[in-house]
Scaffold this motif. Sequence first.
Motif, mmCIF file in Angstrom:
data_model
loop_
_atom_site.group_PDB
_atom_site.id
_atom_site.type_symbol
_atom_site.label_atom_id
_atom_site.label_comp_id
_atom_site.label_asym_id
_atom_site.label_seq_id
_atom_site.Cartn_x
_atom_site.Cartn_y
_atom_site.Cartn_z
ATOM 1 N N TYR A 113 -58.568 17.302 -75.345
ATOM 2 C CA TYR A 113 -58.365 16.529 -74.133
ATOM 3 C C TYR A 113 -58.693 15.066 -74.388
ATOM 4 O O TYR A 113 -59.690 14.752 -75.048
ATOM 5 N N PRO A 114 -57.890 14.157 -73.867
ATOM 6 C CA PRO A 114 -58.152 12.735 -74.109
ATOM 7 C C PRO A 114 -59.346 12.252 -73.292
ATOM 8 O O PRO A 114 -59.633 12.773 -72.214
ATOM 9 N N TYR A 115 -60.037 11.244 -73.814
ATOM 10 C CA TYR A 115 -61.127 10.604 -73.092
ATOM 11 C C TYR A 115 -60.498 9.574 -72.169
ATOM 12 O O TYR A 115 -60.007 8.521 -72.602
ATOM 13 N N LEU A 116 -60.460 9.872 -70.896
ATOM 14 C CA LEU A 116 -59.697 9.070 -69.945
ATOM 15 C C LEU A 116 -60.317 7.710 -69.645
ATOM 16 O O LEU A 116 -59.651 6.832 -69.102
ATOM 17 N N LEU A 117 -61.574 7.517 -69.988
ATOM 18 C CA LEU A 117 -62.233 6.245 -69.676
ATOM 19 C C LEU A 117 -62.287 5.292 -70.865
ATOM 20 O O LEU A 117 -62.907 4.243 -70.784
ATOM 21 N N ARG A 118 -61.636 5.644 -71.978
ATOM 22 C CA ARG A 118 -61.772 4.855 -73.202
ATOM 23 C C ARG A 118 -61.385 3.390 -73.010
ATOM 24 O O ARG A 118 -62.131 2.501 -73.338
ATOM 25 N N ASN A 119 -60.236 3.101 -72.490
ATOM 26 C CA ASN A 119 -59.764 1.717 -72.349
ATOM 27 C C ASN A 119 -59.831 1.227 -70.914
ATOM 28 O O ASN A 119 -59.176 0.257 -70.552
ATOM 29 N N LEU A 120 -60.636 1.878 -70.112
ATOM 30 C CA LEU A 120 -60.735 1.522 -68.702
ATOM 31 C C LEU A 120 -61.853 0.503 -68.496
ATOM 32 O O LEU A 120 -62.976 0.695 -68.964
ATOM 33 N N SER A 121 -61.534 -0.557 -67.819
ATOM 34 C CA SER A 121 -62.540 -1.564 -67.488
ATOM 35 C C SER A 121 -63.124 -1.200 -66.121
ATOM 36 O O SER A 121 -62.443 -1.270 -65.102
ATOM 37 N N ILE A 122 -64.382 -0.824 -66.115
ATOM 38 C CA ILE A 122 -65.042 -0.423 -64.872
ATOM 39 C C ILE A 122 -65.641 -1.671 -64.251
ATOM 40 O O ILE A 122 -66.688 -2.161 -64.673
ATOM 41 N N ASP A 123 -64.930 -2.227 -63.252
ATOM 42 C CA ASP A 123 -65.336 -3.515 -62.707
ATOM 43 C C ASP A 123 -65.615 -3.510 -61.212
ATOM 44 O O ASP A 123 -65.889 -4.558 -60.643
ATOM 45 N N HIS A 124 -65.549 -2.352 -60.565
ATOM 46 C CA HIS A 124 -65.898 -2.294 -59.146
ATOM 47 C C HIS A 124 -66.463 -0.913 -58.800
ATOM 48 O O HIS A 124 -66.264 0.049 -59.533
#
Length: 167
Positions: free
Chosen positions: A107-118
């Motif tokens: 399963y892919p790591y869904l938060l890998r390239n996600l910028s958590i900014d809010h």
Amino acid sequence: MSARRAQIHTEHALPKVRRCALLGVARATAYYRPAPVGEQDLALMRLIDEIHLQWPFYASRRLRDELQRHGQWVSRQRVQRLMRRMGLQALYPRRRTSQPGKGHKVYPYLLRNLSIDHANQVWATDITYIPMAKGFMYLVAIMDWHSRRVLSWRVSNYCGTGALFDT
């Protein structure tokens, strides 16, 4: 097997004996009630937990030896039984731990390239147990990753095995 056991305990017109026969389950399992954990076992489990937290690589033999140093003379089989009941295993390098099994979906790591900014973008949950005088309390928390704020939490004494501990 547990699905068949669950069907035995439903309200039905058939007697429980007949339901056991039809489902191929022994009658003893239909009437079995797990024995409560004794005071001596709870004290021993607490000591095993403290030792395991300090030395997580100790298996049943070394745990038994450490318990003997603490004045608790128990057999290795009892230590193994209590470790199984607590869900503890010795931590040591195992063979081929990073090799996926055949046909196992990665399963892919869904938060890998996600910028958590809010806030409210990503939540996380965690569960831990807190040793008490008679058993354990379980703490579940839901947190927001951006603000590191605890959004919700619950404490329970239900251990998931069907037994409730008096606290």
